[in-house]
Design a protein around this motif. Structure first.
Motif, PDB file in Angstrom:
ATOM      1  N   UNK A   1       0.839  -1.190   0.000  1.00  0.00           N
ATOM      2  CA  UNK A   1       0.000   0.000   0.000  1.00  0.00           C
ATOM      3  C   UNK A   1       0.873   1.239   0.000  1.00  0.00           C
ATOM      4  N   UNK A   2       0.426   2.290  -0.671  1.00  0.00           N
ATOM      5  CA  UNK A   2       1.197   3.524  -0.701  1.00  0.00           C
ATOM      6  C   UNK A   2       0.264   4.704  -0.484  1.00  0.00           C
ATOM      7  N   UNK A   3       0.700   5.645   0.338  1.00  0.00           N
ATOM      8  CA  UNK A   3      -0.064   6.853   0.646  1.00  0.00           C
ATOM      9  C   UNK A   3       0.809   8.051   0.303  1.00  0.00           C
ATOM     10  N   UNK A   4       0.217   9.013  -0.410  1.00  0.00           N
ATOM     11  CA  UNK A   4       0.968  10.164  -0.900  1.00  0.00           C
ATOM     12  C   UNK A   4       0.618  11.428  -0.122  1.00  0.00           C
ATOM     13  N   UNK A   5       1.326  12.495  -0.446  1.00  0.00           N
ATOM     14  CA  UNK A   5       1.031  13.805   0.122  1.00  0.00           C
ATOM     15  C   UNK A   5      -0.383  14.244  -0.247  1.00  0.00           C
ATOM     16  N   UNK A   6      -0.773  14.027  -1.515  1.00  0.00           N
ATOM     17  CA  UNK A   6      -2.132  14.347  -1.950  1.00  0.00           C
ATOM     18  C   UNK A   6      -3.042  13.170  -1.640  1.00  0.00           C
ATOM     19  N   UNK A   7      -4.256  13.446  -1.231  1.00  0.00           N
ATOM     20  CA  UNK A   7      -5.131  12.402  -0.722  1.00  0.00           C
ATOM     21  C   UNK A   7      -5.733  11.557  -1.845  1.00  0.00           C
ATOM     22  N   UNK A   8      -6.004  12.188  -2.998  1.00  0.00           N
ATOM     23  CA  UNK A   8      -6.562  11.475  -4.157  1.00  0.00           C
ATOM     24  C   UNK A   8      -7.874  10.768  -3.838  1.00  0.00           C
ATOM     25  N   UNK A   9      -8.722  11.422  -3.059  1.00  0.00           N
ATOM     26  CA  UNK A   9     -10.047  10.876  -2.789  1.00  0.00           C
ATOM     27  C   UNK A   9     -11.012  11.335  -3.882  1.00  0.00           C
ATOM     28  N   UNK A  10     -11.994  10.488  -4.181  1.00  0.00           N
ATOM     29  CA  UNK A  10     -12.994  10.854  -5.172  1.00  0.00           C
ATOM     30  C   UNK A  10     -14.065  11.717  -4.508  1.00  0.00           C
ATOM     31  N   UNK A  11     -14.235  12.963  -4.959  1.00  0.00           N
ATOM     32  CA  UNK A  11     -15.158  13.881  -4.272  1.00  0.00           C
ATOM     33  C   UNK A  11     -16.620  13.463  -4.347  1.00  0.00           C
ATOM     34  N   UNK A  12     -17.004  12.682  -5.361  1.00  0.00           N
ATOM     35  CA  UNK A  12     -18.405  12.293  -5.527  1.00  0.00           C
ATOM     36  C   UNK A  12     -18.761  11.036  -4.736  1.00  0.00           C
ATOM     37  N   UNK A  13     -17.758  10.441  -4.076  1.00  0.00           N
ATOM     38  CA  UNK A  13     -17.995   9.263  -3.239  1.00  0.00           C
ATOM     39  C   UNK A  13     -17.831   9.638  -1.776  1.00  0.00           C
ATOM     40  N   UNK A  14     -18.644   9.038  -0.910  1.00  0.00           N
ATOM     41  CA  UNK A  14     -18.442   9.311   0.508  1.00  0.00           C
ATOM     42  C   UNK A  14     -17.219   8.540   1.013  1.00  0.00           C
ATOM     43  N   UNK A  15     -16.893   8.755   2.272  1.00  0.00           N
ATOM     44  CA  UNK A  15     -15.671   8.183   2.840  1.00  0.00           C
ATOM     45  C   UNK A  15     -15.664   6.659   2.738  1.00  0.00           C
ATOM     46  N   UNK A  16     -16.745   6.026   3.136  1.00  0.00           N
ATOM     47  CA  UNK A  16     -16.800   4.564   3.083  1.00  0.00           C
ATOM     48  C   UNK A  16     -16.672   4.063   1.648  1.00  0.00           C
ATOM     49  N   UNK A  17     -17.316   4.738   0.707  1.00  0.00           N
ATOM     50  CA  UNK A  17     -17.253   4.329  -0.693  1.00  0.00           C
ATOM     51  C   UNK A  17     -15.845   4.484  -1.259  1.00  0.00           C
ATOM     52  N   UNK A  18     -15.127   5.535  -0.837  1.00  0.00           N
ATOM     53  CA  UNK A  18     -13.743   5.702  -1.264  1.00  0.00           C
ATOM     54  C   UNK A  18     -12.885   4.539  -0.810  1.00  0.00           C
ATOM     55  N   UNK A  19     -13.097   4.097   0.422  1.00  0.00           N
ATOM     56  CA  UNK A  19     -12.310   2.989   0.960  1.00  0.00           C
ATOM     57  C   UNK A  19     -12.711   1.669   0.308  1.00  0.00           C
ATOM     58  N   UNK A  20     -13.978   1.541  -0.052  1.00  0.00           N
ATOM     59  CA  UNK A  20     -14.486   0.302  -0.639  1.00  0.00           C
ATOM     60  C   UNK A  20     -14.032   0.086  -2.073  1.00  0.00           C
ATOM     61  N   UNK A  21     -13.667   1.151  -2.765  1.00  0.00           N
ATOM     62  CA  UNK A  21     -13.494   1.085  -4.211  1.00  0.00           C
ATOM     63  C   UNK A  21     -12.525  -0.020  -4.645  1.00  0.00           C
ATOM     64  N   UNK A  22     -11.327  -0.010  -4.066  1.00  0.00           N
ATOM     65  CA  UNK A  22     -10.335  -1.021  -4.451  1.00  0.00           C
ATOM     66  C   UNK A  22     -10.743  -2.412  -3.985  1.00  0.00           C
ATOM     67  N   UNK A  23     -11.433  -2.485  -2.852  1.00  0.00           N
ATOM     68  CA  UNK A  23     -11.900  -3.792  -2.374  1.00  0.00           C
ATOM     69  C   UNK A  23     -12.857  -4.422  -3.383  1.00  0.00           C
ATOM     70  N   UNK A  24     -13.694  -3.595  -3.979  1.00  0.00           N
ATOM     71  CA  UNK A  24     -14.676  -4.097  -4.943  1.00  0.00           C
ATOM     72  C   UNK A  24     -14.042  -4.428  -6.291  1.00  0.00           C
ATOM     73  N   UNK A  25     -13.123  -3.555  -6.747  1.00  0.00           N
ATOM     74  CA  UNK A  25     -12.632  -3.683  -8.118  1.00  0.00           C
ATOM     75  C   UNK A  25     -11.309  -4.447  -8.227  1.00  0.00           C
ATOM     76  N   UNK A  26     -10.519  -4.474  -7.159  1.00  0.00           N
ATOM     77  CA  UNK A  26      -9.249  -5.200  -7.194  1.00  0.00           C
ATOM     78  C   UNK A  26      -9.386  -6.555  -6.493  1.00  0.00           C
ATOM     79  N   UNK A  27      -9.952  -6.528  -5.284  1.00  0.00           N
ATOM     80  CA  UNK A  27     -10.132  -7.788  -4.550  1.00  0.00           C
ATOM     81  C   UNK A  27     -11.446  -8.495  -4.897  1.00  0.00           C
ATOM     82  N   UNK A  28     -12.310  -7.789  -5.634  1.00  0.00           N
ATOM     83  CA  UNK A  28     -13.578  -8.362  -6.101  1.00  0.00           C
ATOM     84  C   UNK A  28     -14.443  -8.846  -4.949  1.00  0.00           C
ATOM     85  N   UNK A  29     -14.433  -8.086  -3.848  1.00  0.00           N
ATOM     86  CA  UNK A  29     -15.267  -8.445  -2.709  1.00  0.00           C
ATOM     87  C   UNK A  29     -16.718  -8.051  -2.968  1.00  0.00           C
TER      88      UNK A  29
END
Length: 261
Positions: free
Chosen positions: A102-130
């Motif tokens: 995992x890597x975290x940068x100076x810029x947050x790179x959060x998607x403004x149209x998604x809420x906090x939980x949805x931002x965290x879920x994104x990779x879980x759904x599309x990379x881990x296919x949960x």
């Protein structure tokens, strides 16, 4: 071979305490951008559970070295192995690597149209296919780990910079990586917000997460890091415990620390 104008100082570069089984091994990596050689034979190892702070002046190569570990940059030569994956292999499975690192940068790179939980879920759904329900549960657990479970339904614009950075950390934690990389994650934050992010990182280190941190926070590095790597002019210049900041062995580190005060 031509002589180096500023040769490496005669200091010991210790391997990780568990040198028999490092989870990260960087061996003689070189990297240039055009005619600018940024990394000039960088080598170090990291044991599982170690917290390593990488310090150095701007342009010393520390962020480039970190980005090479996650294959955001490719090395010109040398080898990198992370959790058994040869990162420098042209055929490396990047999806597998992203699951382990995992890597975290100076810029947050959060998607403004998604809420906090949805931002965290994104990779879980599309990379881990949960499934959605599993991803929701993991996301809430990761947010709780960074002290933001109550902000799950909020949107990025409703959060402070420190809170957004903690969401970015939760997003990486949710993937259950074996190694976490932090690239100057507090450099855009004011002192109060910096403190809240550093506390989260300190908790992660105490919990045994393997971490490599590029930072200008000397006090934090001295207090929390198992070892500190000082980079200068694209090379590993000094390595040691936090006490090395009180007793630098080279003029270059002395000068760097004096300028940081």
């Amino acid at each position: 071979m031509s002589a180096i104008a500023n040769p490496l100082p005669a200091v010991d570069i210790p391997a990780s305490p568990d040198a028999a089984a490092p989870i990260v091994r960087v061996d003689q990596i070189y990297k240039s951008f055009g005619s600018n050689q940024v990394l000039k034979g960088v080598s170090f190892e990291v044991a599982k559970g170690e917290m390593i702070a990488i310090i150095g002046a701007s342009g010393s190569g520390k962020s480039t070295a970190l980005r090479c570990i996650d294959r955001l940059e490719t090395v010109d030569s040398g080898s990198i192995e992370v959790a058994g994956i040869r990162v420098d292999d042209p055929e490396v499975d990047l999806h597998k690597l992203r699951r382990e690192v995992g890597i975290v940068f100076q810029s947050y790179n959060l998607f403004p149209h998604l809420n906090v939980q949805e931002n965290v879920m994104l990779a879980l759904r599309h990379v881990k296919l949960q499934s959605k329900s599993d991803a929701q549960k993991v996301a809430l657990e990761a947010l709780a780990q960074v002290g933001l479970a109550e902000k799950a339904g909020a949107y990025p614009e409703q959060l402070s910079g420190g809170q957004q950075q903690r969401v970015a950390i939760a997003r990486s934690l949710a993937m259950a990586p074996k190694v976490m990389l932090f690239d100057e994650v507090t450099s855009a934050l004011d002192p109060q917000l910096t403190g809240e992010v550093l506390r989260v990182m300190e908790d992660l280190a105490a919990g045994g997460m393997t971490m490599l941190l590029v930072t200008h926070e000397m006090g934090f590095a001295k207090r929390v890091a198992d070892r500190i790597i000082y980079m200068h002019q694209g090379r590993v210049w000094e390595v040691g415990p936090g006490s090395m900041l009180d007793h630098p062995q080279t003029p270059e580190l002395k000068t760097f620390l004096a300028a940081d005060m």
